[in-house]
Design an enzyme around this catalytic site. Sequence first.
Site, PDB file in Angstrom:
ATOM      1  N   LYS A  93      55.949  38.874  33.277  1.00 41.26           N
ATOM      2  CA  LYS A  93      56.185  38.933  34.722  1.00 41.26           C
ATOM      3  C   LYS A  93      55.390  37.884  35.490  1.00 41.26           C
ATOM      4  CE  LYS A  93      52.887  42.681  35.716  1.00 41.26           C
ATOM      5  NZ  LYS A  93      51.987  41.953  36.609  1.00 41.26           N
ATOM      6  N   ASP A  94      54.353  37.294  34.851  1.00 42.36           N
ATOM      7  CA  ASP A  94      53.562  36.249  35.514  1.00 42.36           C
ATOM      8  C   ASP A  94      54.182  34.862  35.380  1.00 42.36           C
ATOM      9  OD1 ASP A  94      51.631  38.118  36.228  1.00 42.36           O
ATOM     10  OD2 ASP A  94      50.397  37.747  34.447  1.00 42.36           O
ATOM     11  N   ARG A 148      55.965  44.211  46.192  1.00 35.52           N
ATOM     12  CA  ARG A 148      57.117  44.961  45.661  1.00 35.52           C
ATOM     13  C   ARG A 148      56.821  46.459  45.643  1.00 35.52           C
ATOM     14  NH1 ARG A 148      57.518  47.426  40.925  1.00 35.52           N
ATOM     15  NH2 ARG A 148      55.614  46.437  40.167  1.00 35.52           N
ATOM     16  N   ARG A 149      55.654  46.820  45.147  1.00 29.97           N
ATOM     17  CA  ARG A 149      55.289  48.237  45.112  1.00 29.97           C
ATOM     18  C   ARG A 149      55.108  48.786  46.523  1.00 29.97           C
ATOM     19  NH1 ARG A 149      51.073  46.948  40.322  1.00 29.97           N
ATOM     20  NH2 ARG A 149      52.421  47.392  38.527  1.00 29.97           N
ATOM     21  N   ARG A 170      42.791  43.796  44.760  1.00 26.96           N
ATOM     22  CA  ARG A 170      42.764  42.890  43.614  1.00 26.96           C
ATOM     23  C   ARG A 170      41.808  43.473  42.592  1.00 26.96           C
ATOM     24  NH1 ARG A 170      43.574  37.343  43.666  1.00 26.96           N
ATOM     25  NH2 ARG A 170      43.394  37.664  41.421  1.00 26.96           N
ATOM     26  N   ARG A 176      40.324  48.648  39.764  1.00 26.31           N
ATOM     27  CA  ARG A 176      41.350  49.354  40.545  1.00 26.31           C
ATOM     28  C   ARG A 176      41.233  50.861  40.397  1.00 26.31           C
ATOM     29  NH1 ARG A 176      46.614  45.498  41.045  1.00 26.31           N
ATOM     30  NH2 ARG A 176      45.515  43.518  40.901  1.00 26.31           N
ATOM     31  N   CYS A 263      56.729  35.520  42.025  1.00 20.56           N
ATOM     32  CA  CYS A 263      56.397  36.819  41.446  1.00 20.56           C
ATOM     33  C   CYS A 263      55.609  37.695  42.407  1.00 20.56           C
ATOM     34  CB  CYS A 263      55.648  36.645  40.132  1.00 20.56           C
ATOM     35  SG  CYS A 263      54.048  35.834  40.286  1.00 20.56           S
TER      36      CYS A 263
END
Length: 337
Positions: A93-94, A148-149, A170, A176, A263
């Site tokens: 995805k990166d 997106r989330r 981040r 996190r 992305c």
Amino acid sequence: MNGQPLTGQAPDPTAAPLRLGTRRSALAMAQSGMVAREVTRLTGRPVELVEITTYGDTSREALAQIGGTGVFVSALRDALLEGRIDFAVHSLKDLPTAAPEGLLLAAVPEREDSRDALVAREGLALGELVEKLAGAGRPARIGTGSPRRMAQLNAWARERGDRLETVAIRGNVDTRIGFVTSGELDAVVLATAGLNRLGRSAEITEHLDPELMVPAPGQGALAIECVATDSGLATVLAALDHAPTRVAVAAERALLATLEAGCSAPVAALAGWNHRSELRLEGVVGTVDGADLLKMSAHGPIVLDETAERQAVALGRALAARLLDAGAAALMGERAR
């Protein structure tokens, strides 16, 4: 890695090691270690992990501010082209959607769980968390670094008439999750695949259904790159390729590329196979506040032969065109170039 173990050669400690470039994060090291073990199994050669720091690892800016696209990849690709490493492992995805000159996407191994996961206080599911905090007179504070989330969480809350606050964060997985254990946030959203690969799936309080949260294009999949001229290594790495995964992510990435979105844009896509060998692709584009969310899908029969990727790309482009016709560009804001 998923799938059956690959038959290979006994390790030869006298052979020159292959150099595998990887980011320094615990997740990147875990992913690269999985690939290294499979390559050793195939070749009998030891694999040395070469830790490389990328711009995305050192910058403290939000991904949306630094562009997102390629910030975790460019340094690894430079190392490949300069001959400092033999191959590299990325979270797919990166990867930027444009093909890099001189490099080859040698393998896309079988995909891990593509879903997003909630890690919340008191082991609560998303609905339970929101309802409990509404009773306390405040919105649930949920951290994520992904527009997106944010878009899909906020759209979900709006549809239910709930209050929810998304907080940009981040950091690595420990950082996190630490926001939750410290009480600074009520929950964070992370990729299920990453937590599984780190052996931390027990900390997941809910897997978010793709009906609520469509993942990022390529989420849960890995990309293994090498120099295009190294045909011997490319052949070895190709044994790790999983054709159904490669074709599915090709459709997702074609949708992303046609939207001209990076992305870090609020774009989601997920392709999956049904029992009739049809590939079904769902695409989502929205505003971060969740006020507008476009969801569309497309499907088509695809035979896993030499034309499969081309057909998948066509499916992704066609769905992206429909999303653009419905106003996707305005929802994304300025389109990435």
